[in-house]
Design a protein around this motif. Structure first.
Motif, mmCIF file in Angstrom:
data_model
loop_
_atom_site.group_PDB
_atom_site.id
_atom_site.type_symbol
_atom_site.label_atom_id
_atom_site.label_comp_id
_atom_site.label_asym_id
_atom_site.label_seq_id
_atom_site.Cartn_x
_atom_site.Cartn_y
_atom_site.Cartn_z
ATOM 1 N N TRP A 118 0.860 -1.182 0.000
ATOM 2 C CA TRP A 118 0.000 0.000 0.000
ATOM 3 C C TRP A 118 0.895 1.230 0.000
ATOM 4 O O TRP A 118 1.861 1.316 0.770
ATOM 5 N N PHE A 119 0.533 2.183 -0.833
ATOM 6 C CA PHE A 119 1.275 3.423 -0.969
ATOM 7 C C PHE A 119 0.298 4.583 -0.909
ATOM 8 O O PHE A 119 -0.903 4.391 -1.080
ATOM 9 N N ARG A 120 0.807 5.776 -0.683
ATOM 10 C CA ARG A 120 -0.054 6.945 -0.683
ATOM 11 C C ARG A 120 0.685 8.144 -1.245
ATOM 12 O O ARG A 120 1.906 8.231 -1.183
ATOM 13 N N GLN A 121 -0.119 9.049 -1.793
ATOM 14 C CA GLN A 121 0.449 10.276 -2.349
ATOM 15 C C GLN A 121 -0.439 11.445 -1.970
ATOM 16 O O GLN A 121 -1.609 11.500 -2.372
ATOM 17 N N ALA A 122 0.136 12.348 -1.195
ATOM 18 C CA ALA A 122 -0.568 13.568 -0.808
ATOM 19 C C ALA A 122 -0.298 14.650 -1.842
ATOM 20 O O ALA A 122 0.712 14.601 -2.552
ATOM 21 N N PRO A 123 -1.166 15.652 -1.939
ATOM 22 C CA PRO A 123 -0.969 16.730 -2.911
ATOM 23 C C PRO A 123 0.398 17.392 -2.744
ATOM 24 O O PRO A 123 0.787 17.754 -1.636
ATOM 25 N N GLY A 124 1.132 17.496 -3.843
ATOM 26 C CA GLY A 124 2.422 18.157 -3.811
ATOM 27 C C GLY A 124 3.556 17.338 -3.232
ATOM 28 O O GLY A 124 4.674 17.845 -3.078
ATOM 29 N N LYS A 125 3.272 16.074 -2.912
ATOM 30 C CA LYS A 125 4.309 15.222 -2.314
ATOM 31 C C LYS A 125 4.553 13.988 -3.170
ATOM 32 O O LYS A 125 3.724 13.612 -4.001
ATOM 33 N N GLU A 126 5.683 13.357 -2.946
ATOM 34 C CA GLU A 126 5.975 12.125 -3.662
ATOM 35 C C GLU A 126 5.178 10.957 -3.077
ATOM 36 O O GLU A 126 4.794 10.975 -1.904
ATOM 37 N N ARG A 127 4.981 9.969 -3.916
ATOM 38 C CA ARG A 127 4.311 8.755 -3.442
ATOM 39 C C ARG A 127 5.233 8.037 -2.459
ATOM 40 O O ARG A 127 6.433 7.918 -2.687
ATOM 41 N N GLU A 128 4.643 7.570 -1.355
ATOM 42 C CA GLU A 128 5.439 6.918 -0.329
ATOM 43 C C GLU A 128 4.838 5.570 0.062
ATOM 44 O O GLU A 128 3.629 5.363 -0.038
ATOM 45 N N GLY A 129 5.714 4.673 0.523
ATOM 46 C CA GLY A 129 5.250 3.373 0.961
ATOM 47 C C GLY A 129 4.622 3.447 2.334
ATOM 48 O O GLY A 129 5.127 4.142 3.215
ATOM 49 N N VAL A 130 3.536 2.723 2.516
ATOM 50 C CA VAL A 130 2.815 2.687 3.780
ATOM 51 C C VAL A 130 2.973 1.335 4.469
ATOM 52 O O VAL A 130 3.292 1.269 5.651
ATOM 53 N N SER A 131 2.759 0.273 3.706
ATOM 54 C CA SER A 131 2.792 -1.067 4.292
ATOM 55 C C SER A 131 2.932 -2.095 3.186
ATOM 56 O O SER A 131 2.662 -1.807 2.016
ATOM 57 N N CYS A 132 3.351 -3.285 3.568
ATOM 58 C CA CYS A 132 3.393 -4.387 2.603
ATOM 59 C C CYS A 132 3.128 -5.702 3.333
ATOM 60 O O CYS A 132 3.266 -5.791 4.562
ATOM 61 N N ILE A 133 2.750 -6.706 2.544
ATOM 62 C CA ILE A 133 2.497 -8.023 3.090
ATOM 63 C C ILE A 133 2.987 -9.065 2.091
ATOM 64 O O ILE A 133 2.781 -8.925 0.887
ATOM 65 N N SER A 134 3.669 -10.067 2.600
ATOM 66 C CA SER A 134 4.199 -11.099 1.722
ATOM 67 C C SER A 134 3.075 -11.952 1.142
ATOM 68 O O SER A 134 1.930 -11.884 1.588
ATOM 69 N N SER A 135 3.423 -12.768 0.161
ATOM 70 C CA SER A 135 2.409 -13.566 -0.526
ATOM 71 C C SER A 135 1.692 -14.528 0.429
ATOM 72 O O SER A 135 0.491 -14.764 0.290
ATOM 73 N N TYR A 155 5.641 -1.864 8.008
ATOM 74 C CA TYR A 155 4.900 -0.611 8.069
ATOM 75 C C TYR A 155 5.861 0.571 8.090
ATOM 76 O O TYR A 155 6.945 0.488 8.680
ATOM 77 N N ALA A 156 5.432 1.657 7.489
ATOM 78 C CA ALA A 156 6.160 2.908 7.649
ATOM 79 C C ALA A 156 6.042 3.368 9.099
ATOM 80 O O ALA A 156 5.018 3.111 9.759
ATOM 81 N N ASP A 157 7.067 4.044 9.596
ATOM 82 C CA ASP A 157 7.039 4.492 10.989
ATOM 83 C C ASP A 157 5.829 5.366 11.288
ATOM 84 O O ASP A 157 5.287 5.344 12.396
ATOM 85 N N SER A 158 5.403 6.134 10.306
ATOM 86 C CA SER A 158 4.302 7.082 10.506
ATOM 87 C C SER A 158 2.956 6.403 10.757
ATOM 88 O O SER A 158 2.025 7.049 11.240
ATOM 89 N N VAL A 159 2.842 5.113 10.424
ATOM 90 C CA VAL A 159 1.552 4.430 10.582
ATOM 91 C C VAL A 159 1.620 3.236 11.535
ATOM 92 O O VAL A 159 0.589 2.618 11.818
ATOM 93 N N LYS A 160 2.806 2.922 12.038
ATOM 94 C CA LYS A 160 2.942 1.784 12.952
ATOM 95 C C LYS A 160 2.047 1.954 14.164
ATOM 96 O O LYS A 160 1.977 3.030 14.758
#
Length: 125
Positions: free
Chosen positions: A36-53, A60-65
Motif C-alpha cells: 500500500w502506498f499513498r500520495q498527498a498533494p504536492g508530495k511524492e508517493r510513499e510506501g505505507v505497508s506491505c504483506i508477503s504472498s 509498516y512505515a514508521d508514521s503508521v505503525k
C-alpha cells in the motif's frame, strides 16, 4: 495482466477509521507481495505497508505503525488496510500495488509492477 482495484476510501474525522480493500481480477493474488502506498498533494508517493504472498511477513512505515494493519484473504483474492486513529496528515490518494519478485515484502516503489488506480482518503473535521 494483473489488474488491481482499490475501494473503501472516503471522508472521515480525525480519530476515525477506514478499511481499504485491494481486489484483483483475472489473476489470483496468492503469489504476489502486495504493498500500500499513498500520495498527498504536492508530495511524492510513499510506501505505507506491505504483506508477503503468504501473509507471514508485514512491514509498516514508521508514521503508521500501531495505527494501520495490513492483512490478506487469499480465498477472497483481496488485501486489506485497516486504518485506525486517522490523522489529517494521512490524507492522500492510496494505491495498492503488486509484485512477484524475490525481494518480498518491501515498501520501495520501484519493485512493484502492477498498480491500482487509487482511492481518496480525506481526514478532516
Amino acid at each position: 495482466q494483473l489488474q488491481l482495484v482499490e475501494s473503501g476510501g472516503g471522508l472521515v474525522q480525525p480519530g476515525g477509521s477506514l478499511r481499504l480493500a485491494c481486489a484483483a481480477s483475472r489473476f489470483t493474488l496468492d503469489s504476489y507481495t502486495i504493498g500500500w502506498f499513498r500520495q498527498a498533494p504536492g508530495k511524492e508517493r510513499e510506501g505505507v505497508s506491505c504483506i508477503s504472498s503468504s501473509g507471514g511477513i508485514t512491514n509498516y512505515a514508521d508514521s503508521v505503525k500501531g495505527r494501520f494493519t495490513i492483512s490478506r484473504d487469499n480465498a477472497k483474492n483481496t488485501v486489506y488496510l485497516q486504518m485506525n486513529s486517522l490523522k489529517p496528515e494521512d490524507t492522500a490518494v492510496y494505491y495498492c500495488a503488486a509484485h512477484a519478485r524475490r525481494v518480498g515484502c518491501t515498501t520501495d516503489l520501484p519493485w512493484y509492477d502492477y498498480w491500482g488506480q487509487g482511492t481518496q482518503v480525506t481526514v478532516s473535521s
